[in-house]
Motif scaffolding. Sequence first.
Motif, mmCIF file in Angstrom:
data_model
loop_
_atom_site.group_PDB
_atom_site.id
_atom_site.type_symbol
_atom_site.label_atom_id
_atom_site.label_comp_id
_atom_site.label_asym_id
_atom_site.label_seq_id
_atom_site.Cartn_x
_atom_site.Cartn_y
_atom_site.Cartn_z
ATOM 1 N N LEU A 34 1.522 6.359 -7.085
ATOM 2 C CA LEU A 34 0.446 6.897 -7.861
ATOM 3 C C LEU A 34 -0.307 7.641 -7.205
ATOM 4 O O LEU A 34 -1.145 8.376 -8.114
ATOM 5 N N ALA A 35 -0.647 7.639 -6.027
ATOM 6 C CA ALA A 35 -1.400 8.549 -5.099
ATOM 7 C C ALA A 35 -1.064 10.162 -5.251
ATOM 8 O O ALA A 35 0.082 10.416 -5.311
ATOM 9 N N LYS A 36 -2.167 10.980 -5.402
ATOM 10 C CA LYS A 36 -1.889 12.407 -5.334
ATOM 11 C C LYS A 36 -2.696 12.944 -4.262
ATOM 12 O O LYS A 36 -4.044 12.716 -4.176
ATOM 13 N N ASN A 37 -2.114 13.578 -3.261
ATOM 14 C CA ASN A 37 -2.958 14.194 -2.050
ATOM 15 C C ASN A 37 -3.413 13.088 -1.195
ATOM 16 O O ASN A 37 -4.655 13.086 -0.931
ATOM 17 N N LYS A 82 -4.720 10.356 -2.410
ATOM 18 C CA LYS A 82 -5.892 9.638 -3.262
ATOM 19 C C LYS A 82 -5.476 9.098 -4.453
ATOM 20 O O LYS A 82 -4.608 9.716 -5.192
ATOM 21 N N LEU A 83 -6.108 7.998 -4.854
ATOM 22 C CA LEU A 83 -5.676 7.287 -6.033
ATOM 23 C C LEU A 83 -6.777 7.433 -6.951
ATOM 24 O O LEU A 83 -7.953 6.803 -6.895
ATOM 25 N N VAL A 84 -6.702 8.070 -8.060
ATOM 26 C CA VAL A 84 -7.821 8.276 -9.170
ATOM 27 C C VAL A 84 -7.491 7.797 -10.310
ATOM 28 O O VAL A 84 -6.285 7.952 -10.949
ATOM 29 N N ILE A 85 -8.217 6.869 -10.872
ATOM 30 C CA ILE A 85 -7.815 6.236 -12.114
ATOM 31 C C ILE A 85 -9.317 6.549 -12.935
ATOM 32 O O ILE A 85 -10.392 5.983 -12.777
ATOM 33 N N ILE A 114 0.871 -1.314 0.005
ATOM 34 C CA ILE A 114 -0.242 0.030 0.033
ATOM 35 C C ILE A 114 0.932 1.265 0.048
ATOM 36 O O ILE A 114 0.927 2.058 -0.767
ATOM 37 N N ASP A 115 1.987 1.324 0.874
ATOM 38 C CA ASP A 115 2.749 2.345 0.886
ATOM 39 C C ASP A 115 3.285 2.771 -0.567
ATOM 40 O O ASP A 115 3.689 3.538 -1.061
#
Length: 831
Positions: free
Chosen positions: A557-560, A562-565, A550-551
């Motif tokens: 990939l995460a920004k702020n 949050k992982l947005v795809i 997870i880390d």
Amino acid sequence: MKPDPRIRATPRPVRIAYLLEDGADVHQWLDAIFADCFGRDGGRQSLVVPADNGSISNRYQEWLRILDPDVVVVLTYDNDAYTSVLVGLLADTEIVQQARKRDEPVKNPRVGVERHGLSSISWIPFLKARSSAFQGAPDLILDCYPAWKDDGFIKDNFGTLHDSLVGFPIHEQIGMRGLNLVPKDAPDDRWHFRSMGAEDLTDGYELLDRMLQSGGVTTLSQLSNLNCQPHRPDHPWNEKFCLVIGDSFTDRVSCWNAGLLFGSATSQPYKTLRVPATNRFQGDIGSKIGNFLRKSNWIGQQNGSARIAVRSSSLTAADVQEFMAKVQATGMSNVEFEVIVSIDDCCPPDVTRIYSSYELGRTNPAIAEAQIRDPSTFVSAPNPLQLNYCAGMNPIFSRGFWLVDMKVDRLHDCSRFDNVRDVWMLPNRSQLARMLHPSSVARILRNGFTSIWTDVSMPHIEVKQPNEKNLFYSILCGTGGYLRSDMRASKVLPPPYEHSAISDKGRYLSGTLDMFGSLNNFERVLSNHFWRSQFLNMAAPARNKYIEVIDFLKARLAKNGKLVINDDAGWLRLAERVIQKSRKLSIPRETTNFEWLLADWEDELTAAIDADAHMLARKSEILADAPEDLEGALSFLFECGAFYRGHEWSCRRCSHRNWIGIAELKEQMLCEVCRHGHQLPIDLELDFRLNEFFSTCLREHDTLTVAWALCALRQESRHSFIYSPQTMLFRTYPENPSRESDRELDVVCIVDGKLLIGEAKVRVDLIRESDLADLAAAVTELQADTAILAALSGDSGLMEQKVKQLRMLLPPSIEARGFVCGWDEGPSGFL
């Protein structure tokens, strides 16, 4: 150490209950019911269940369920309205009916069933043979001339041959003299057959004095209540003789059902009497009853005089005060008045306090036994006790049916005890009894055992050992079958699923349990923290690296946070990162050896000793035995195939890691890739490799979770545990083998005759709402007894919330339960 599997067969009388609705002709129906019961062995223990507008009171429902009758006769104005209530209440009981119409009262109703029970007169040879100085042989039996009219005292309390048995008169056939009730103006030439030494009575109440005189007088009431009491309820009514006065439906039913609260007629023939209301004004009747009870009633005599309760729903204490005074004066008993407030008053107040009957001095029933050696076994059909005294006598004594209760051991069982064998206990499915008894008319009892309809023409009973696969197939996809006389025979619905099969996960589970030899061995090994951790570390070492993964994904990939795809490129980047990280995760440690295992075992054993004050005093002794204990445990694991031994070596030329099994070891070994030779080391220590099939089960197929759930459920079983691996269900037969199933069940098992279906997950938080909905739908469709949620780890409080959600989706008749793995995660103190 397991005892040899056996079959035990015990005879008993037929049990019949009558569902009766009040109406214009209800007293004619009660007359017919009482007459039918008096003529049948054990018939005095038949329950009359009052019905009203399509419902049965809760107390009568519980009593009916505990009695578990073989036949229920429905006598209401809308019989179909009660079918669903009875089906959900009873086990595999035959339900027959007699049609009634409110505007067409029946004058002479009949309630006989197709397979009539053994006659109550079958006890006469027994009573004659077992007479003694304290109890004379019966010489007279109560009967009546057809023209004699009864006010209800005889037909409710004693019964007569003419009303209950076909073939009047039969005094000569049964070797008894008739004590005949006749009208005062009866003609002298009234008998068309020779009546051998008969005696006449013109008043039914004279019978009470006649029974107190020397010379044995018996009645059908006594004969139908001998050695047949199936249960002993806790009820305040059975502390006093029950004397009911009144003619209402409630009065008659309450008095009759009160007879089921007492023991059989073995020691005291009569414990209840009903007196018609008008007879309370006749002074000699009260005195006769009091005199009769003074000499024949012993209820409540432990601390003083015998006790009598005068009860009525239609009369008050003032109405019966004079009658009670006369009963008390001649009866020399403690007489009290009690109002029958409701027709439910006679029901046991607490069904948990209904016990199997046991009477001191009671003759044990004949029990036949046979040893099981083959899938099909024949056991002698045992006769009821009294038939042993009827040999060579008139066939009228042995005419009729009785039931033989069967207790059948399982030839191949999975009992968790080495010295106890599981028995066959089946859920409530009408078609399942045929799997044990294909050539007999059989039923499943409330406790899950089977019972066979038997008569004198049936010397043997065939008992088969069902195939468990076929058993569960019949439960999940079979159609209920009923006798043609059953009112449900024309209303059988098709099953919700046409086919079932073991799933891929189920085959892995079967293979794992077969490898260990039994569920017992699997539980013994995998419940041990040391071996469980060793197996999981070798099979799936990355199982504890969730946080690390997870880390890594968050950082890449995460920004702020949050992982947005939201496009294909995003999914592609996620796949690349997962593949990148998976390459760096530790691969399974394919091998171990005795030295590594011993070091791990000594570390774990030391931690267990330090945490236990009792073991701490023997620390050095226990640690000294550690190598020997480990050798013994490994011996079993090698034998079952969980581990296998060999030699692992790396080629000096191509660096390929080779493995050679112990059977193929030799001085010079060739590399599998470059064929370069390798000399066997002089100080060779064998390596241990985990069985790849077992490793795959632990790593990929969630086998451990389902196997643990089965082990946990088996711990709750007392007599029987039968399970099926994970199962696929198909609503229509799958013509294409690759077709996906309509539903898959994780847990399917039978615990002490109850069908349990469940969902099993690795963690509690993985149980989704859709899983709960699917489980509730499956359990409801398959009419299971309990829905199960099981998780290998997680918070028990969260599991309780999941169970509450599940319970809201289920009908009230289905129980919902959940549990989290209870295997100890602390260091092991033994292997």
